[in-house]
Scaffold this motif. Sequence first.
Motif, PDB file in Angstrom:
ATOM      1  N   PRO A   1       0.804  -1.234   0.000  1.00 34.21           N
ATOM      2  CA  PRO A   1       0.000   0.000   0.000  1.00 34.21           C
ATOM      3  C   PRO A   1       0.836   1.282   0.000  1.00 34.21           C
ATOM      4  CG  PRO A   1      -0.843  -1.572   1.610  1.00 34.21           C
ATOM      5  CD  PRO A   1       0.477  -2.100   1.133  1.00 34.21           C
ATOM      6  N   GLU A   2       1.971   1.262   0.719  1.00 33.70           N
ATOM      7  CA  GLU A   2       2.804   2.466   0.771  1.00 33.70           C
ATOM      8  C   GLU A   2       3.384   2.794  -0.604  1.00 33.70           C
ATOM      9  OE1 GLU A   2       5.754   2.385   3.777  1.00 33.70           O
ATOM     10  OE2 GLU A   2       4.323   2.154   5.425  1.00 33.70           O
ATOM     11  N   ARG A   3       3.803   1.760  -1.310  1.00 39.30           N
ATOM     12  CA  ARG A   3       4.341   1.989  -2.653  1.00 39.30           C
ATOM     13  C   ARG A   3       3.239   2.432  -3.612  1.00 39.30           C
ATOM     14  NH1 ARG A   3       8.067  -2.127  -0.929  1.00 39.30           N
ATOM     15  NH2 ARG A   3      10.220  -1.647  -1.596  1.00 39.30           N
ATOM     16  N   LEU A   4       2.068   1.879  -3.456  1.00 41.71           N
ATOM     17  CA  LEU A   4       0.953   2.259  -4.330  1.00 41.71           C
ATOM     18  C   LEU A   4       0.569   3.713  -4.136  1.00 41.71           C
ATOM     19  CD1 LEU A   4      -1.312  -0.923  -4.027  1.00 41.71           C
ATOM     20  CD2 LEU A   4       0.005  -0.207  -6.024  1.00 41.71           C
ATOM     21  N   ALA A   5       0.859   4.257  -2.953  1.00 39.30           N
ATOM     22  CA  ALA A   5       0.514   5.654  -2.664  1.00 39.30           C
ATOM     23  C   ALA A   5       1.526   6.636  -3.235  1.00 39.30           C
ATOM     24  CB  ALA A   5       0.399   5.856  -1.155  1.00 39.30           C
ATOM     25  N   ARG A   6       2.637   6.129  -3.759  1.00 36.68           N
ATOM     26  CA  ARG A   6       3.653   7.019  -4.302  1.00 36.68           C
ATOM     27  C   ARG A   6       3.125   7.781  -5.513  1.00 36.68           C
ATOM     28  NH1 ARG A   6       8.923   3.012  -4.451  1.00 36.68           N
ATOM     29  NH2 ARG A   6       9.391   3.046  -2.217  1.00 36.68           N
ATOM     30  N   GLY A   7       3.657   8.954  -5.688  1.00 36.56           N
ATOM     31  CA  GLY A   7       3.280   9.739  -6.854  1.00 36.56           C
ATOM     32  C   GLY A   7       1.982  10.494  -6.692  1.00 36.56           C
ATOM     33  N   ARG A   8       1.344  10.369  -5.552  1.00 35.50           N
ATOM     34  CA  ARG A   8       0.087  11.086  -5.316  1.00 35.50           C
ATOM     35  C   ARG A   8       0.381  12.358  -4.538  1.00 35.50           C
ATOM     36  NH1 ARG A   8      -3.208   5.725  -3.196  1.00 35.50           N
ATOM     37  NH2 ARG A   8      -2.981   4.487  -5.101  1.00 35.50           N
ATOM     38  N   GLY A   9       0.728  13.380  -5.239  1.00 36.72           N
ATOM     39  CA  GLY A   9       1.042  14.644  -4.592  1.00 36.72           C
ATOM     40  C   GLY A   9       2.437  15.125  -4.949  1.00 36.72           C
ATOM     41  N   LYS A  10       2.672  16.405  -4.703  1.00 40.09           N
ATOM     42  CA  LYS A  10       3.947  17.010  -5.062  1.00 40.09           C
ATOM     43  C   LYS A  10       4.995  16.740  -4.000  1.00 40.09           C
ATOM     44  CE  LYS A  10       2.154  21.352  -3.244  1.00 40.09           C
ATOM     45  NZ  LYS A  10       1.720  22.714  -3.590  1.00 40.09           N
TER      46      LYS A  10
END
Length: 338
Positions: free
Chosen positions: A134-143
Amino acid sequence: MTDLAPYQTSAAPAAYDPAALAVLAAMEQAAEEHLDAIRPENTKRGYANDWALWAEFHDWLAERTGHQLPLTAVTKGTLVGFVVWLDTVKLAAPNSIDRRITGVTVTARAHGAEVPKAATVAARQALKPLKADPERLARGRGKAAAVTPEQLRQMHAAAPASLAGLRDRALWLLAFGIAGRSAEVAALRADGIKHVSRGLDVHVPAVKGRPPRDVVVAYGRHPDTCPVRAWSTWKAAAGITAGPAFRAISVHGAMGNDALAPAACREIIARSAERAGLSVRLTGHSMRAGFITTSRQAGRREEKIRAQSGHAANSPVFWGYIQEADRWSDAASEDIGL
């Protein structure tokens, strides 16, 4: 009833004659041109970005092995290594890594390289557990998180007392001071950084089609976060007067002659933040974002900040940083009689 026997030929099939080979080659070329013509422009741009990252990975690999592999060397080892690099160095999201695998494979084949099926299968096997995190899947969401001066002081305190530690401090503080992109920091030259009475006069070279710029970096109030002192200390310890400003250093403390790659600059910043135990994940862009935010909060004018960072006047990214910095400046809810 007559038994059926396998059909057998008395001789092997004849090889293609030169004329047939020429026709086949022309058809292959025509097929590539047709497929390229019908491929959407955004897909082409994506593949170009994937190939640029592939080249960056090869530069990173060459710094560690001492040998530059050809970009067409798409093997099980290099493609799995690319996945690991994207995950651990670039901190890319798994879905992004999946697209990069496709882009590199398609582009390599367009360059005439053989890409074994085993290579792509192994790369996606390496990617599979990342897609379940889940932590890796959350990458790239935001600046990128904007670094603060206090966080820079924490990074200074945690840096090792070695030549590499001096380089790292100078790198991230100068990246902050020039509001530089990682590619710009990697391109800095020692002879392009002049020590003047009030600080540093820095020539930021042109990278990736962006124009060069000349900026000034003033002395800081705090020695631990002063880019001028950090640069002077590193320069004297390394004994450099010309050539790349920031260079690779081996595990034994030996300094090379070649410039660090942009990926290595980003890795140094991310690793230094982790070593300091910061609660946020910093990337190479965090120094740039941090300068803009901090400078604005100190009351500096937009045009001065833009001149330092090299942003265009209508850049939505730049104005996003300005708005973030101004959120608590003369807030609409402040001191209204509540």
